[in-house]
Motif scaffolding. Structure first.
Motif, short mmCIF file in Angstrom:
data_model
loop_
_atom_site.label_atom_id
_atom_site.label_comp_id
_atom_site.label_asym_id
_atom_site.label_seq_id
_atom_site.Cartn_x
_atom_site.Cartn_y
_atom_site.Cartn_z
N ARG A 182 0.87 -1.19 0.00
CA ARG A 182 0.00 0.00 0.00
C ARG A 182 0.90 1.23 0.00
NH1 ARG A 182 -5.07 2.20 2.36
NH2 ARG A 182 -4.59 4.29 3.15
N ARG A 183 0.73 2.08 -0.99
CA ARG A 183 1.49 3.33 -1.03
C ARG A 183 0.95 4.28 0.02
NH1 ARG A 183 -1.02 7.51 -3.81
NH2 ARG A 183 -2.82 6.92 -5.09
N TYR A 184 1.74 5.26 0.38
CA TYR A 184 1.39 6.17 1.48
C TYR A 184 0.14 6.96 1.11
CZ TYR A 184 1.99 9.42 5.35
OH TYR A 184 1.81 10.16 6.49
N SER A 185 -0.90 6.79 1.90
CA SER A 185 -2.17 7.49 1.68
C SER A 185 -2.92 7.55 2.99
CB SER A 185 -3.00 6.74 0.62
OG SER A 185 -4.26 7.35 0.44
N ASN A 186 -3.46 8.74 3.28
CA ASN A 186 -4.21 8.93 4.54
C ASN A 186 -3.38 8.53 5.75
OD1 ASN A 186 -6.55 9.87 3.16
ND2 ASN A 186 -7.19 7.72 2.81
N GLY A 187 -2.08 8.79 5.67
CA GLY A 187 -1.20 8.56 6.80
C GLY A 187 -0.71 7.13 6.96
N LEU A 188 -1.02 6.24 6.03
CA LEU A 188 -0.64 4.84 6.21
C LEU A 188 0.01 4.28 4.95
CD1 LEU A 188 -0.76 2.12 7.81
CD2 LEU A 188 -3.02 1.77 6.76
N SER A 189 1.08 3.54 5.14
CA SER A 189 1.66 2.72 4.08
C SER A 189 2.18 1.44 4.71
CB SER A 189 2.80 3.45 3.35
OG SER A 189 3.93 3.58 4.19
N SER A 244 8.24 -10.84 5.77
CA SER A 244 8.58 -9.51 6.25
C SER A 244 7.35 -8.61 6.16
CB SER A 244 9.74 -8.91 5.44
OG SER A 244 10.02 -7.59 5.86
N VAL A 245 7.06 -7.90 7.24
CA VAL A 245 5.94 -6.96 7.29
C VAL A 245 6.48 -5.63 7.81
CG1 VAL A 245 3.66 -6.47 8.25
CG2 VAL A 245 4.35 -8.84 7.81
N SER A 246 6.25 -4.56 7.06
CA SER A 246 6.71 -3.24 7.49
C SER A 246 5.58 -2.23 7.29
CB SER A 246 7.95 -2.82 6.69
OG SER A 246 7.66 -2.74 5.31
N TRP A 247 5.56 -1.20 8.11
CA TRP A 247 4.51 -0.20 8.01
C TRP A 247 4.97 1.15 8.55
CZ3 TRP A 247 4.79 -4.01 11.62
CH2 TRP A 247 4.82 -3.63 12.96
N ALA A 284 8.49 -6.25 11.10
CA ALA A 284 8.45 -7.59 11.70
C ALA A 284 8.95 -8.59 10.66
CB ALA A 284 7.04 -7.93 12.14
N SER A 285 9.81 -9.48 11.06
CA SER A 285 10.37 -10.44 10.11
C SER A 285 10.51 -11.80 10.77
CB SER A 285 11.73 -9.96 9.57
OG SER A 285 12.64 -9.74 10.63
N ALA A 286 10.39 -12.82 9.95
CA ALA A 286 10.57 -14.20 10.41
C ALA A 286 11.10 -15.01 9.24
CB ALA A 286 9.26 -14.79 10.92
N PRO A 340 18.43 -22.86 13.93
CA PRO A 340 17.18 -22.24 14.36
C PRO A 340 16.80 -21.05 13.48
CG PRO A 340 18.98 -21.67 15.86
CD PRO A 340 19.51 -22.70 14.91
N GLY A 341 15.49 -20.88 13.32
CA GLY A 341 14.99 -19.74 12.57
C GLY A 341 15.06 -18.46 13.39
N LEU A 342 14.55 -17.38 12.80
CA LEU A 342 14.64 -16.07 13.45
C LEU A 342 13.30 -15.37 13.40
CD1 LEU A 342 17.35 -13.37 13.17
CD2 LEU A 342 15.05 -12.79 12.41
N VAL A 343 12.93 -14.73 14.51
CA VAL A 343 11.77 -13.85 14.59
C VAL A 343 12.24 -12.55 15.20
CG1 VAL A 343 9.49 -13.48 15.58
CG2 VAL A 343 10.14 -15.76 14.82
N ASP A 344 11.93 -11.45 14.54
CA ASP A 344 12.44 -10.15 15.00
C ASP A 344 11.37 -9.09 14.82
OD1 ASP A 344 14.93 -8.55 15.81
OD2 ASP A 344 14.21 -7.46 14.05
N PHE A 345 11.37 -8.11 15.72
CA PHE A 345 10.40 -7.02 15.66
C PHE A 345 11.13 -5.72 16.00
CE2 PHE A 345 7.08 -4.21 17.19
CZ PHE A 345 6.05 -4.41 16.26
N ASP A 346 11.16 -4.80 15.03
CA ASP A 346 11.75 -3.47 15.24
C ASP A 346 10.62 -2.45 15.26
OD1 ASP A 346 14.22 -4.74 15.08
OD2 ASP A 346 14.41 -4.33 12.93
#
Length: 459
Positions: free
Chosen positions: A230-237, A285-288, A320-322, A389-395
């Protein structure tokens, strides 16, 4: 000079005079300056051979099916035209008949005849004032004179669909085929495991085994990639991306094998074709970026300019990534196969099921499933058969922006940022050497939580 371990010769770019006449290296250590046996002079006065066929075609196509759907595809070839070749040239510098590069090992190793140190760090190779009688017993990093620079064929095909004006869904097949990759490690070791002197079983018994790079490797990568953006619109991307992939290689990975080589038999390296040590089959990967709807002109406002200025200007961001863990091989110390290889090449025997129902850092896999190979044999466990082992990370970050009326667009921004916000432990791969007392244990971790504050002035 360069040692060619495919035909057993040492190639010189130019021939200096004798050491007796010149008095210092580089020089030929024969009385009349003639070349020793198996040493040749390249008539071109060059070591590496030129290649004039590095064509790099690229093509791309895009087709709009309708107002919401587009198809895209592309293909290209890319060469390593600089860094790898420069590295090769550096490896050939100062070798015989120069004396600028000398390799030695096992200095001051105690023995009954010599229990105390005799070599000083100030002069670790004493007595070297001129080249050895021939270049065949001094180890270095040599390369096939017909070494070709690596290339990558890359292709993709995908579709994009616009869910609305701001949101795009995309799915792609992405692949690559990589050729002429570096396979390094020791060469001119014994052709087969066995008892006795390994050099008697080597292709060129008069040459000590040493590092030798060849451009014989290959790898491939295939992936299904899906993305919601989602491109930046109404304050959210935001972006949600998922990749399901497999990377396969032979023997070595990464730039000149720096991510690791695991080749037991350099004469049959195709036996070590497996998933690459950099293979990550699952990656999410999820970013916002979200500007909170508080303040002047936003959904939540007071109508008072000063109050809206005080409560507005907030922005929250996150990543957030895993992903899956990385593969590794099970190694064992020593030249058990007795091939004369000193590069730590041996793998263990697989004698059981290495899987555990509930792995822990104290025991990540069933260590009893591996054993030391019998003398004069290679280990039967494959390359990169295990996975860590896998990786889970949250920035996360929180921004507060204060517009300044001194000039248009000027603002002061304060930032609070947290890497690995929940302080999730990111474990490394377990100890994978059977000869280590901590075999099977995870003894390393990385990526502890980090907090930082910052300020930025935009003008």
């Amino acid at each position: 000079g360069d040692l060619d371990l495919l035909n057993g010769t040492y190639i010189l770019q130019a021939q200096p005079g004798s050491c007796a006449a010149l008095g210092s290296a580089p020089c030929i250590p024969t009385a009349d300056g003639s070349l020793p046996a198996h040493v040749v002079l390249d008539p071109r006065q060059k070591i590496l051979h030129n290649w004039l066929t590095n064509l790099q075609p690229r093509v791309g196509v895009a087709y709009r099916v309708n107002e919401k759907t587009a198809l895209r595809a592309g293909f290209g070839m890319f060469y390593d035209n600089l860094a790898g070749i420069l590295q090769m040239a550096q490896n050939m510098g100062e070798t015989w008949p120069s004396i600028g590069r000398q390799l030695t090992g096992n200095l001051n190793q105690p023995s009954v005849a010599q229990p105390l140190p005799t070599i000083s760090g100030k002069n670790p190779i004493p007595g070297v004032t001129q080249p050895a009688p021939n270049p065949f017993n001094n180890g270095a990093y040599f390369a096939d004179p017909n070494f070709q620079d690596a290339y990558s064929m890359q292709w993709n095909f995908g579709a994009q669909y616009a869910l609305n004006q701001e949101t795009l869904f995309e799915v792609d097949y992405v692949g690559s085929g990589n050729r002429r990759l570096d396979i390094g490690g020791f060469y001119n070791v014994a052709l087969t495991p066995g008892p006795g002197n390994p050099s008697a079983r080597s292709p060129f018994p008069y040459i000590a085994p040493t590092n030798f790079d060849r451009s014989w490797g290959r790898s491939n990568y295939n992936a299904l990639q899906a993305q919601l953006r989602r491109r930046y619109s109404n304050g959210l991307s935001y972006t949600v991306a998922y990749t399901w992939s497999k990377a396969i290689s032979i023997g070595c990975d990464g730039f000149f094998g720096v991510e690791g080589c695991s080749v037991q038999d350099p004469y049959h390296f195709n036996n070590d074709r497996s998933v690459a040590s950099i293979d990550v089959p699952q990656n999410l990967s999820v970013s916002w970026v979200y500007e909170l709807p508080i303040g002047s002109g936003k959904l939540l406002h007071t109508g008072n300019h000063m109050a809206d200025y005080a409560i507005g200007g907030w922005q929250v961001n996150g990543v957030a990534s895993a992903h899956s863990g990385l593969p590794y091989s099970i190694a064992v110390n020593g030249d058990i196969a007795n091939t004369g290889n000193a590069s730590g090449y041996m793998r263990a025997n697989l004698v059981g099921d290495p899987a555990l129902g509930n792995p822990t850092v104290a025991k990540w896999f069933n260590t009893s499933a591996f054993a030391v190979p019998a003398p004069y044999t290679f280990g039967n466990s494959g390359r990169d058969i295990m996975r860590g082992p896998g990786l889970v990370d949250f920035d996360f970050s929180l921004f507060r922006r204060f517009p300044l009326r001194l000039r248009e667009g000027m603002a002061l921004e304060f930032r609070g940022e947290a890497y690995n916000l929940f302080n999730t432990t990111h474990f490394g791969n377990p100890v994978s050497n059977l000869s280590n007392v901590t075999f099977g244990q995870i003894t390393s971790a990385y990526g502890s939580r980090q907090l930082q504050l910052g300020a930025r002035l935009d003008f």
